[in-house]
Write an enzyme that holds these catalytic residues in place. Structure first.
Site, PDB file in Angstrom:
ATOM      1  N   LYS A   1       6.225  10.133   3.285  1.00  0.00           N
ATOM      2  CA  LYS A   1       6.124  11.490   2.713  1.00  0.00           C
ATOM      3  C   LYS A   1       4.680  11.863   2.377  1.00  0.00           C
ATOM      4  O   LYS A   1       4.244  12.972   2.639  1.00  0.00           O
ATOM      5  CB  LYS A   1       6.967  11.607   1.442  1.00  0.00           C
ATOM      6  CG  LYS A   1       8.456  11.614   1.640  1.00  0.00           C
ATOM      7  CD  LYS A   1       9.198  11.869   0.341  1.00  0.00           C
ATOM      8  CE  LYS A   1       8.796  10.935  -0.759  1.00  0.00           C
ATOM      9  NZ  LYS A   1       9.041   9.513  -0.417  1.00  0.00           N
TER      10      LYS A   1
ATOM     11  N   THR B   1       1.894  10.610   3.645  1.00  0.00           N
ATOM     12  CA  THR B   1       1.145  10.785   4.897  1.00  0.00           C
ATOM     13  C   THR B   1       1.455  12.134   5.529  1.00  0.00           C
ATOM     14  O   THR B   1       0.549  12.851   5.991  1.00  0.00           O
ATOM     15  CB  THR B   1       1.491   9.644   5.877  1.00  0.00           C
ATOM     16  OG1 THR B   1       1.146   8.398   5.275  1.00  0.00           O
ATOM     17  CG2 THR B   1       0.742   9.797   7.189  1.00  0.00           C
TER      18      THR B   1
ATOM     19  N   ARG C   1       1.060  12.830  -6.599  1.00  0.00           N
ATOM     20  CA  ARG C   1       1.097  11.958  -7.770  1.00  0.00           C
ATOM     21  C   ARG C   1       0.048  10.857  -7.650  1.00  0.00           C
ATOM     22  O   ARG C   1      -0.401  10.529  -6.553  1.00  0.00           O
ATOM     23  CB  ARG C   1       2.483  11.293  -7.899  1.00  0.00           C
ATOM     24  CG  ARG C   1       3.599  12.230  -8.237  1.00  0.00           C
ATOM     25  CD  ARG C   1       4.936  11.499  -8.189  1.00  0.00           C
ATOM     26  NE  ARG C   1       5.265  11.073  -6.839  1.00  0.00           N
ATOM     27  CZ  ARG C   1       6.160  10.146  -6.535  1.00  0.00           C
ATOM     28  NH1 ARG C   1       6.795   9.499  -7.498  1.00  0.00           N
ATOM     29  NH2 ARG C   1       6.412   9.836  -5.282  1.00  0.00           N
TER      30      ARG C   1
ATOM     31  N   LYS D   1       5.478  -2.000  -1.872  1.00  0.00           N
ATOM     32  CA  LYS D   1       5.384  -0.744  -1.135  1.00  0.00           C
ATOM     33  C   LYS D   1       3.951  -0.339  -0.803  1.00  0.00           C
ATOM     34  O   LYS D   1       3.705   0.479   0.060  1.00  0.00           O
ATOM     35  CB  LYS D   1       6.064   0.362  -1.950  1.00  0.00           C
ATOM     36  CG  LYS D   1       6.481   1.554  -1.108  1.00  0.00           C
ATOM     37  CD  LYS D   1       7.282   2.537  -1.918  1.00  0.00           C
ATOM     38  CE  LYS D   1       7.613   3.745  -1.052  1.00  0.00           C
ATOM     39  NZ  LYS D   1       7.896   4.933  -1.808  1.00  0.00           N
TER      40      LYS D   1
ATOM     41  N   ALA E   1      10.553   8.421  -8.945  1.00  0.00           N
ATOM     42  CA  ALA E   1      11.661   9.365  -8.758  1.00  0.00           C
ATOM     43  C   ALA E   1      13.027   8.733  -8.965  1.00  0.00           C
ATOM     44  O   ALA E   1      14.011   9.448  -9.131  1.00  0.00           O
ATOM     45  CB  ALA E   1      11.596   9.980  -7.360  1.00  0.00           C
TER      46      ALA E   1
ATOM     47  N   PHE F   1      10.869   9.344  -3.107  1.00  0.00           N
ATOM     48  CA  PHE F   1      12.083   8.818  -2.469  1.00  0.00           C
ATOM     49  C   PHE F   1      12.820   9.918  -1.698  1.00  0.00           C
ATOM     50  O   PHE F   1      12.205  10.838  -1.189  1.00  0.00           O
ATOM     51  CB  PHE F   1      12.975   8.117  -3.489  1.00  0.00           C
ATOM     52  CG  PHE F   1      12.357   6.872  -4.052  1.00  0.00           C
ATOM     53  CD1 PHE F   1      12.003   5.816  -3.224  1.00  0.00           C
ATOM     54  CD2 PHE F   1      12.109   6.749  -5.413  1.00  0.00           C
ATOM     55  CE1 PHE F   1      11.416   4.662  -3.733  1.00  0.00           C
ATOM     56  CE2 PHE F   1      11.520   5.596  -5.928  1.00  0.00           C
ATOM     57  CZ  PHE F   1      11.176   4.559  -5.089  1.00  0.00           C
TER      58      PHE F   1
ATOM     59  N   PHE G   1       6.431   7.098  15.033  1.00  0.00           N
ATOM     60  CA  PHE G   1       6.106   5.672  15.130  1.00  0.00           C
ATOM     61  C   PHE G   1       6.077   5.279  16.606  1.00  0.00           C
ATOM     62  O   PHE G   1       6.796   5.854  17.424  1.00  0.00           O
ATOM     63  CB  PHE G   1       7.143   4.822  14.383  1.00  0.00           C
ATOM     64  CG  PHE G   1       6.961   4.806  12.892  1.00  0.00           C
ATOM     65  CD1 PHE G   1       6.439   3.689  12.253  1.00  0.00           C
ATOM     66  CD2 PHE G   1       7.305   5.907  12.117  1.00  0.00           C
ATOM     67  CE1 PHE G   1       6.266   3.673  10.871  1.00  0.00           C
ATOM     68  CE2 PHE G   1       7.132   5.901  10.738  1.00  0.00           C
ATOM     69  CZ  PHE G   1       6.605   4.775  10.112  1.00  0.00           C
TER      70      PHE G   1
ATOM     71  N   TRP H   1      -0.540  10.501  11.092  1.00  0.00           N
ATOM     72  CA  TRP H   1      -1.123   9.164  10.921  1.00  0.00           C
ATOM     73  C   TRP H   1      -2.117   8.871  12.047  1.00  0.00           C
ATOM     74  O   TRP H   1      -3.212   8.363  11.795  1.00  0.00           O
ATOM     75  CB  TRP H   1      -0.019   8.105  10.919  1.00  0.00           C
ATOM     76  CG  TRP H   1      -0.517   6.744  10.523  1.00  0.00           C
ATOM     77  CD1 TRP H   1      -0.538   6.191   9.287  1.00  0.00           C
ATOM     78  CD2 TRP H   1      -1.083   5.755  11.407  1.00  0.00           C
ATOM     79  NE1 TRP H   1      -1.079   4.931   9.315  1.00  0.00           N
ATOM     80  CE2 TRP H   1      -1.432   4.630  10.608  1.00  0.00           C
ATOM     81  CE3 TRP H   1      -1.334   5.710  12.776  1.00  0.00           C
ATOM     82  CZ2 TRP H   1      -2.010   3.491  11.143  1.00  0.00           C
ATOM     83  CZ3 TRP H   1      -1.921   4.566  13.309  1.00  0.00           C
ATOM     84  CH2 TRP H   1      -2.249   3.475  12.497  1.00  0.00           C
TER      85      TRP H   1
END
Length: 558
Positions: free
Chosen positions: A72, A74, A95, A106, A275, A303, A383, A411
């Site tokens: 999210k 990225t 955030r 993570k 979250a 999330f 990806f 990305w």
């Protein structure tokens, strides 16, 4: 350079002095409070309600994620780069990362690849000290509580057995969940059970994120509910005259932080609640700051949309009077495979059948966003393991629902890879945007609000309440807190409260174990299932793969 790691890409970038980034927002250098060359605080008097009403807020959320997350942040940064590429003035508002995930499983929260906010190492570590200030304000109140119990002067007669306030530290440390304090004799205080939460779960963090201004911050700090006296009277932080001292510690933390993206666009980063156990969005002040200074603001909520987006919309937007005009739902093919039944070792193996089965999860999130009277756009975060047929299936399945799905390559390509996503978002904002509406009114009974979320957002058949939760509801009623919002604490791995129920589960109920009170933040926190407010480290923490050389160059932090 595409083969480089996130941190190598960030370190290779020659950053602009923050004063040059500020000029893109028409902010004068004299208005900045510099933290070195590349970070600055923004003064609150830049917030302009008239401009806020005219500008465009875009929320980025996601389908139910895998443990590694679906990107999210990225996508949020990449979308901001793409919007600027197509001629829109856009700022990303995010955030601040917590050290718990950074050193845990993570990783950081500064984006990745060519869609990053920088200086990445600073942002992921101590940044401008906001988390430290929140931690100290929280723990000052804890010290004042125990000091009052010990003192013979101004003793409030607090019953130690009823104290709800916990200390915090910004680290995953399961050993601190339940502790005993005050041991070692009468000079060390009154022995009692206590515990630590992680700093993002502190009510002080929630209050900072909900406060509209400094006066509101002080009032909310004073409204923190601590516990009861021996004669059953409620005790608040204001009874300890704690609010001003706590606010003094937060005098700089309340100001949003200005940094930059890799493509030298403005980024505002402020606040950092999780979250799954808190409201999962940046501060109201930061969002309003962005909307005061930019035509488009892209922000994210943690999330899946059943957590961060639900809270962003029902709590933050309703309270602050925000009107999000588009929601971007981030989806990855690997997450769709997961929800279609793929095992972890199969996440990167193309399997159209898995993706088709897993699409039910994304479909439910699309339905949920529309319940708020907002049109979504699906961003397929790209990806290398995605097959063409899997991607085409997602695009076509979304089209059948009347939703545009766009491949996002932020990305790998930065803004060049997100221009199509930016165009899709602008199309919704300029041609389809309507007035957002929350799912519930604050004045509805607490149980009604809980059941609306459980049934409408999660798809549950109903809600059950443990004995402790029922006692908590009676306490909430007795204290007069029925008008508070509801901030659900639930696993991020499922629509349900059982993380094993992937996809779009049906025929389930959710169980409320207990309900915490955040009177200063003005919400209650129903805790579902086995949720905890202090995470633990994984068997192999990310910290084990980090290093720093004699020149201060960091490796392994991402």
């Amino acid at each position: 350079m595409a083969h480089l790691s996130d941190i190598e890409i960030a370190q290779a970038k020659e950053l602009q002095h923050i004063k040059h980034i500020a000029t893109k927002l028409n902010v004068k250098e004299d208005d900045l409070e510099m933290y070195g060359k590349y970070k600055a605080k923004l003064p609150l008097d830049l917030i302009d309600e008239e401009k806020i009403a005219k500008n465009n807020l875009v929320l980025v959320t996601a389908l139910t994620p895998t443990p590694a997350g679906e990107g999210k942040t990225t996508v949020s940064i990449g979308l901001t780069e793409g919007l600027n590429k197509i001629g829109k003035q856009a700022t990303v508002v995010l955030r601040e990362p917590s050290l718990g995930p950074v050193f845990g499983i993570k990783g950081g929260a500064a984006g990745g690849g060519y869609s990053q906010v920088v200086p990445m190492e600073d942002i992921n570590l101590h940044f401008t000290g906001d988390f430290n200030a929140i931690e100290k304000a929280n723990n000052l109140l804890a010290a004042l509580i125990d000091n009052n119990i010990q003192s013979s002067v101004n003793n409030l007669n607090i019953d130690p057995r009823t104290i709800l306030w916990k200390r915090v530290i910004d680290m995953n440390d399961r050993a601190l969940r339940q502790i005993t304090i005050g041991l070692g004799g009468t000079g060390n205080g009154i022995p009692r059970e206590d515990g630590f939460n992680i700093t993002p779960a502190s009510e002080v963090m929630a209050i900072l994120c909900m406060a509209m201004n400094f006066d509101d911050l002080k009032k909310r700090l004073g409204d923190i509910f601590i516990g009861f006296t021996f004669d059953k009277k409620p005790v608040f932080a204001r009874d300890l005259n704690a609010q001003d001292a706590m606010a003094i510690l937060l005098k700089d933390a309340i100001k949003p932080n200005l940094v930059q993206t890799l493509e030298e666009n403005p980024a505002i980063i402020h606040g950092g609640p999780f979250a799954n156990i808190a409201q999962g969005t940046n501060t109201i002040i930061a969002t309003k700051m962005g909307l005061s200074l930019s035509n488009y603001v892209v922000t994210e909520a943690g999330f899946g949309a059943d957590l961060g987006a639900e809270k962003f919309l029902n709590i933050k937007s309703q309270y602050a009077g925000l009107n999000p005009k588009c929601v971007v739902l981030v989806a990855t093919v690997r997450a769709l495979r997961h929800h279609g039944g793929a095992k972890k070792e199969e996440y990167n193996t193309p399997n159209l059948e898995r993706v088709e089965n897993g699409f039910k999860n994304l479909e439910k999130h699309i339905e949920n966003i529309r319940k708020f009277n907002i049109e979504p756009v699906v961003a397929i975060n790209s990806f290398i393991s995605d097959s063409e047929e899997e991607v085409n299936f997602v695009i076509e399945a979304c089209a059948k629902l009347g939703v545009e799905a766009v491949v996002s390559e932020g990305w790998a390509k930065g803004g060049e890879g997100t221009k199509n996503l930016a165009k899709a978002v602008v199309n919704v904002v300029e041609n389809k945007a309507t007035q957002f509406k929350p799912l519930y009114d604050f004045k509805s009974p607490i149980k009604d609000k809980i059941e609306i979320i459980a049934k409408e957002i999660y798809g549950a058949d109903g809600v059950t309440y443990d004995k402790k939760a029922e006692l908590n509801l009676r306490r909430i009623d007795r204290l007069g807190f029925n008008d508070f919002a509801v901030c659900m604490a639930k696993t991020q791995k499922s629509f349900s409260d059982d993380d094993k129920l992937i996809g779009r589960p049906t025929g389930f109920t959710v169980n409320v174990r207990e309900i915490e009170i955040a009177a200063g933040a003005q919400f209650v926190i129903p805790i579902l299932g086995k949720m905890m407010r202090m995470p633990g480290l994984p068997a192999v923490p990310a910290s084990e793969n980090m290093s720093i050389d004699n020149n201060g160059v960091i490796s392994g932090l991402s």
